[in-house]
Design an enzyme around this catalytic site. Structure first.
Site, PDB file in Angstrom:
ATOM      1  N   LYS A 128       0.855  -1.193   0.000  1.00  8.41           N
ATOM      2  CA  LYS A 128       0.000   0.000   0.000  1.00  8.41           C
ATOM      3  C   LYS A 128       0.892   1.245   0.000  1.00  8.41           C
ATOM      4  CE  LYS A 128      -4.205   1.407   2.436  1.00  8.41           C
ATOM      5  NZ  LYS A 128      -4.926   1.270   3.710  1.00  8.41           N
TER       6      LYS A 128
HETATM    7  C1  E4P Z   1      -8.039   2.718   3.610  1.00  6.18           C
HETATM    8  O1  E4P Z   1      -7.514   1.710   3.216  1.00  6.18           O
HETATM    9  C2  E4P Z   1      -7.958   3.221   4.987  1.00  6.18           C
HETATM   10  O2  E4P Z   1      -7.366   2.191   5.764  1.00  6.18           O
HETATM   11  C3  E4P Z   1      -9.288   3.469   5.620  1.00  6.18           C
HETATM   12  O3  E4P Z   1     -10.353   2.989   4.837  1.00  6.18           O
HETATM   13  C4  E4P Z   1      -9.459   4.835   6.152  1.00  6.18           C
HETATM   14  O4  E4P Z   1     -10.703   4.885   6.813  1.00  6.18           O
HETATM   15  P1  E4P Z   1     -11.063   6.044   7.837  1.00  6.18           P
HETATM   16  O5  E4P Z   1     -11.234   7.324   7.083  1.00  6.18           O
HETATM   17  O6  E4P Z   1     -12.348   5.587   8.470  1.00  6.18           O
HETATM   18  O7  E4P Z   1      -9.919   6.131   8.823  1.00  6.18           O
END
Ligand code: E4P
Length: 218
Positions: free
Chosen positions: A87
């Site tokens: 990622k």
């Molecule tokens: C994406 O992969 C992130 O891990 C995540 O979806 C962020 O979510 P949040 O805005 O609820 O922290």
């Protein structure tokens, strides 16, 4: 539509996986910290623990923000398990790193995406997944779902293979709306998945069926 769970909590991952409908897991440094997973060795071990629970793609995020650092970290992450997806943040060096990993056949998830232009760049670099953050746009009175729809149009125009992974999904209606738009994947908390089960008429109907069965079979 693939269902990913957005957590580093092993119990929640097991619970979602036990439903039989889980396709993968996304994590990020904040989610790891929330579970008290700190230190490089512990973090790497935690990714392996997640991979041993779920038979699907598991996103593991790099911390570096420079090209060389992202490559070193990403290669170490990819070596952990076949299911690891590296990622990478949507920044200039991130795009270069996505292209590098694409050319090496390593899966990537481009994260922190908030605009159609960013989505276009990530697809050009060959990202496996693109993570537009629906909830965080909604948080600032912007329309997260409209972004998913715009990216769907752009990707369909050019038949980009990058999968739209609707991220920062917060609740069941986000899941349903993303499904209507045609997001390839959604990632959200356990409640956004289990909440889809709920309907009062299901509960009332089942109660009556069981009561009627009991009447005739007592
Ligand atoms: C994406 O992969 C992130 O891990 C995540 O979806 C962020 O979510 P949040 O805005 O609820 O922290």
């Amino acid at each position: 539509m693939k269902f990913f769970i957005d957590t580093a909590n092993l119990d929640e991952i097991r619970e979602a996986n036990d439903l039989g409908i889980l396709d993968g897991v996304t994590t990020n440094p904040s989610l790891m910290a929330k579970e008290g997973i700190t230190g490089k060795e512990n973090i790497l071990k935690h990714y392996v623990d997640i991979c041993n629970i779920v038979d699907g793609d598991v996103s593991a995020e790099v911390i570096s923000t420079d090209f060389a650092g992202m490559i070193k970290e990403g290669e170490a992450l990819a070596d952990l398990h076949d299911n690891i997806v590296v990622k990478i943040p949507m920044i200039k060096d991130g795009i270069k790193a996505i292209k590098y990993f694409t050319d090496k056949g390593i899966k990537t998830n481009c994260t922190l995406v908030f605009s159609p232009g960013q989505a276009l760049l990530a697809a050009k670099a060959g990202a496996t997944y693109l993570s537009p953050f629906v909830g965080r746009l909604d948080d600032i009175s912007s329309d997260g779902l409209s972004l998913i729809a715009e990216i769907r149009d752009i990707y369909d125009n050019y038949m980009f293979e990058t999968q739209i992974l609707a991220a920062s999904v917060r609740h069941t209606m986000h899941v349903i709306d993303c499904a209507k738009i045609g997001a390839d994947v959604m990632t959200g908390p356990l409640s956004s998945i289990t909440g889809l089960l709920k309907h009062p008429l299901t509960d009332i109907g089942l109660e009556k069926f069981l009561a009627d069965y009991a009447k005739g079979n007592s």
